[in-house]
Design a protein around this motif. Sequence first.
Motif, short mmCIF file in Angstrom:
data_model
loop_
_atom_site.label_atom_id
_atom_site.label_comp_id
_atom_site.label_asym_id
_atom_site.label_seq_id
_atom_site.Cartn_x
_atom_site.Cartn_y
_atom_site.Cartn_z
N GLY A 164 0.83 -1.20 0.00
CA GLY A 164 0.00 0.00 0.00
C GLY A 164 0.86 1.25 0.00
O GLY A 164 1.86 1.32 0.71
N ALA A 165 0.48 2.23 -0.81
CA ALA A 165 1.28 3.44 -0.96
C ALA A 165 1.10 4.44 0.17
O ALA A 165 1.85 5.42 0.25
CB ALA A 165 0.95 4.11 -2.30
N SER A 166 0.13 4.24 1.04
CA SER A 166 -0.14 5.19 2.12
C SER A 166 1.08 5.33 3.04
O SER A 166 1.71 4.34 3.40
CB SER A 166 -1.33 4.74 2.95
N ILE A 167 1.35 6.57 3.44
CA ILE A 167 2.41 6.82 4.43
C ILE A 167 1.75 6.72 5.80
O ILE A 167 1.50 7.71 6.47
CB ILE A 167 3.06 8.20 4.19
N LYS A 168 1.46 5.50 6.19
CA LYS A 168 0.64 5.29 7.39
C LYS A 168 1.06 4.03 8.14
O LYS A 168 1.71 3.14 7.59
CB LYS A 168 -0.84 5.17 7.01
N ALA A 169 0.66 3.99 9.41
CA ALA A 169 0.73 2.80 10.24
C ALA A 169 -0.44 2.87 11.20
O ALA A 169 -0.99 3.94 11.43
CB ALA A 169 2.05 2.74 11.00
N TYR A 170 -0.84 1.73 11.75
CA TYR A 170 -1.92 1.76 12.73
C TYR A 170 -1.79 0.56 13.67
O TYR A 170 -1.10 -0.43 13.38
CB TYR A 170 -3.29 1.77 12.05
N ALA A 171 -2.47 0.67 14.81
CA ALA A 171 -2.58 -0.42 15.77
C ALA A 171 -4.06 -0.67 16.03
O ALA A 171 -4.85 0.28 16.07
CB ALA A 171 -1.87 -0.06 17.06
N ASP A 172 -4.45 -1.94 16.20
CA ASP A 172 -5.87 -2.23 16.41
C ASP A 172 -6.13 -3.03 17.68
O ASP A 172 -7.21 -3.60 17.86
CB ASP A 172 -6.44 -2.97 15.20
N VAL A 177 0.39 -2.52 12.17
CA VAL A 177 0.48 -2.65 10.71
C VAL A 177 1.19 -1.43 10.15
O VAL A 177 0.81 -0.29 10.43
CB VAL A 177 -0.91 -2.79 10.08
N VAL A 178 2.23 -1.68 9.35
CA VAL A 178 3.01 -0.60 8.73
C VAL A 178 2.89 -0.74 7.22
O VAL A 178 3.21 -1.80 6.66
CB VAL A 178 4.49 -0.65 9.14
N PHE A 179 2.42 0.31 6.55
CA PHE A 179 2.24 0.27 5.10
C PHE A 179 3.58 0.45 4.38
O PHE A 179 4.49 1.13 4.88
CB PHE A 179 1.26 1.34 4.65
#
Length: 300
Positions: A164-172, A177-179
Amino acid sequence: IVTNPDLARMRERQRRIETLSALFARQNRVYRIGYRLLYAAVDMCPDRLRVATGFTYANAYMFQGLVRTTASAMGYTHRVSVVDVAPNGAAAKAGIQARDLFMKIDGWPVPYGEGAVTLAAAKLSDILTREGRALLEFRRGASPYSVTIKPNYICDYRVLAVPGASIKAYADGDQVVVFQGLLEFVGDDDDHLASVIAREIANNLIPTMNIEADDGKSGLANFFYWGMEPEASGDPTADQIRAVDHQIAADYVGAYLLARAGFDHAKAPEFWYRLANAEVGGEGQNYPAPDPEYLLQLEA
């Protein structure tokens, strides 16, 4: 003579190998960094620990269709083999290396083919949890060898790299998850990538942390007290700390994990400022930089 169709097939095969190799490399990188941080956080997740050996493994049958074919072209077979070893983990100290074939767990033959990796993981986890050690047998080339391994304990969160090209990361709450876009933005600096992963691990930790304090500032609370206050409660047993601002708390817990895991947290402000000023692409807002007050305190 190589005909044009043959050449096209060869190029496509090579492209798939390069793509899958890059995916493995990204996952290995976040696994190694994540392992260090999750190990550093063990006293912050006492109710959510798991045994960990510090190595990952796979076979070609984990995948389907063309991906399986590509994994086979990379040398993965029906047998389970080691993919990566986290530095300083239990497996590294035992001498286990990438591409070693995983043969037995306490005399139990590691299966092969469909479902083998899942079965091996369940068996290994069960023995390590019950016994606190396991005799593992491997084969390196034509040479068999065995090691007795005692596990580390780490916080039970998965750390994943995803396309994924998004400059993003998240936690659930269960994983980080690191893009790919953020990994590319970070570049080769592991301290900068660790800043992101540590912050997201902290986002998972904050809701479950139970930090007792007599004065509102004792224990781990000293590491991230700014932005927090005692919980308003008439119950004298509820003398705990709660985050007024979850994200501020995650910034501070993340910095603590960085330092504790041996990463250079002093490099974080440079990275966060660069990220905050990055141009947003076509997929929306970038990963948010920390609170400015936090950055100023880090710089100080």
